[in-house]
Design an enzyme around this catalytic site. Structure first.
Site, PDB file in Angstrom:
ATOM      1  N   GLN A   1       0.649  -1.286  -0.199  1.00  4.74           N
ATOM      2  CA  GLN A   1      -0.039  -0.058  -0.137  1.00  4.74           C
ATOM      3  C   GLN A   1       0.766   1.411   0.111  1.00  4.74           C
ATOM      4  OE1 GLN A   1      -2.179   0.947   3.569  1.00  4.74           O
ATOM      5  NE2 GLN A   1      -3.398   2.437   2.724  1.00  4.74           N
TER       6      GLN A   1
ATOM      7  N   ILE B   1      12.668 -11.244   1.021  1.00  4.04           N
ATOM      8  CA  ILE B   1      13.311 -10.593   1.989  1.00  4.04           C
ATOM      9  C   ILE B   1      13.962 -11.534   2.807  1.00  4.04           C
ATOM     10  CG2 ILE B   1      11.546 -10.124   3.711  1.00  4.04           C
ATOM     11  CD1 ILE B   1      14.267  -7.819   2.913  1.00  4.04           C
TER      12      ILE B   1
ATOM     13  N   TYR C   1       2.248  -8.886  14.648  1.00  7.30           N
ATOM     14  CA  TYR C   1       2.798  -7.797  13.991  1.00  7.30           C
ATOM     15  C   TYR C   1       3.097  -6.712  14.883  1.00  7.30           C
ATOM     16  CZ  TYR C   1       2.050  -3.741  11.240  1.00  7.30           C
ATOM     17  OH  TYR C   1       2.215  -2.302  10.374  1.00  7.30           O
TER      18      TYR C   1
ATOM     19  N   ILE D   1      -3.237   4.177   7.299  1.00 13.94           N
ATOM     20  CA  ILE D   1      -2.726   5.005   6.230  1.00 13.94           C
ATOM     21  C   ILE D   1      -3.963   4.954   5.153  1.00 13.94           C
ATOM     22  CG2 ILE D   1      -1.189   5.520   4.252  1.00 13.94           C
ATOM     23  CD1 ILE D   1      -0.086   5.986   6.975  1.00 13.94           C
TER      24      ILE D   1
HETATM   25  N1  SER Z   1      -2.496  -0.107   9.105  1.00 22.61           N
HETATM   26  C1  SER Z   1      -1.815  -1.194  10.005  1.00 22.61           C
HETATM   27  C2  SER Z   1      -2.709  -2.486  10.223  1.00 22.61           C
HETATM   28  O1  SER Z   1      -4.078  -2.099  10.540  1.00 22.61           O
HETATM   29  C3  SER Z   1      -1.310  -0.518  11.239  1.00 22.61           C
HETATM   30  O2  SER Z   1      -0.099  -0.350  11.120  1.00 22.61           O
HETATM   31  O3  SER Z   1      -2.229  -3.471  10.540  1.00 22.61           O
END
Ligand code: SER
Length: 313
Positions: free
Chosen positions: A13, A51, A140, A170
């Protein structure tokens, strides 16, 4: 002299837009995009790069004479929960390879994106300060908190000039996010314009920090261009634009598309969202390297609708 840049995870993205912005700033041939897929549109040099293939990474960096790396390759919060060990491997070991390489090959600067997902249930929910408890519940988030600490370690111990911001959710019109918890705020625009209806996977009052893509790109380029000594924080800077709930963005979109309707069907992502902050205090970024956002909910919505309508026409 212009830097020679490698962007990992360039088809994601943020990567999609960042690569164009960097090519405009530094010249097409000075920005090499890389990913495990082909880009939708070839707009400059691109290479296939997993990666986790350290040897390949090393070869590319040497052969191409790379001086800066924007390391975006990662698995996001919601997708990460389907395969925690793979997510840890990609997000954390991928970063370690980059840091080691930067140390050995004397890479001038590294960009590492962190996130609001570093926050957890014991983090202050509103105006979350720069230095707060970080006890994320997703793999994450765990990989990003640990990543931040290793960035700081490589900076202090080996002088690796790694710079980082904690992106909010974002929102952009050029690309679709994959597997994040904040993805609803992009999907809602597409569904509003295509179908006049959206089923939201978060509850209507779930407030989250968000940012419009042009602000996110400006922040990224700005922190990477900042004089080294201005950056006091080498874990990651809090970064803020706006905060809103699904209901609030729905109401804002409805001002432009009066027939738009919404329903709410929260799934497992609701729990992730509920563990994150609602708003962020990013004073340190503002005073250390002059960060200032430009877009609020109203201004972003206006532009998103204009741009996405154009895409479907
Ligand atoms: N936009 C991301 C997510 O929702 C947050 O870093 O995982």
């Amino acid at each position: 002299m212009n830097p020679k840049i490698l962007v990992t995870g360039a088809n994601g993205q943020i990567g999609t837009t960042l690569v164009s912005a960097l090519r405009e700033e530094y010249g097409i041939d000075n920005v090499v995009s890389s990913d495990i897929t082909e880009p939708k549109e070839i707009t400059g040099p691109h290479c296939f790069l997993d990666i986790l293939n350290e040897q390949r990474l090393r070869e590319h960096v040497k052969d191409l004479g790379i001086t800066q790396i924007y390391h975006l390759a990662a698995i996001l919060s919601a997708n990460g929960e389907w395969n925690p060990l793979k997510t840890w491997n990609v997000n954390f070991n991928g970063l370690l390879s980059i840091l080691e390489l930067a140390k050995e090959e004397k890479i001038e600067r590294i960009f590492f994106p962190s996130t609001i997902a570093v926050h957890g249930l014991n983090t202050p929910k509103t105006q979350t300060p720069q230095h707060a408890a970080l006890d994320p519940t997703t793999v994450y988030g765990m990989s990003k908190v640990t990543g931040e600490l290793w960035c700081n370690y490589y900076f202090k111990r080996y002088g690796v000039d790694v710079r980082s911001v904690r992106y909010p959710g974002i929102i952009g019109y050029r690309s679709i996010p994959h597997g994040g918890t904040t993805d609803y705020a992009v999907e809602i625009f597409h569904e509003a314009i295509k179908n006049n209806n959206y089923e939201c996977f978060l509850e209507k009052d779930t407030r989250l920090p968000m940012m419009y893509m042009p602000d996110a790109i400006r922040a990224t380029v700005k922190i990477m261009q900042a004089p080294k000594n201005d950056l006091q924080i080498r874990t990651s800077y809090n970064l803020a634009g706006m905060s809103f709930t699904p209901k609030e963005i729905f109401e804002e979109i409805k001002k432009h598309l009066p027939n738009f309707t919404i329903s709410y069907k929260p799934d497992f992502r609701q729990e992730i969202a509920a563990s994150w902050s609602e708003s962020i205090d990013d004073q340190a970024a503002r005073s250390d390297w002059g960060w200032a956002h430009e877009y609020d909910l109203e201004k972003m919505t206006q532009d998103m609708i204009f741009q996405i309508k154009k895409q479907y026409e």
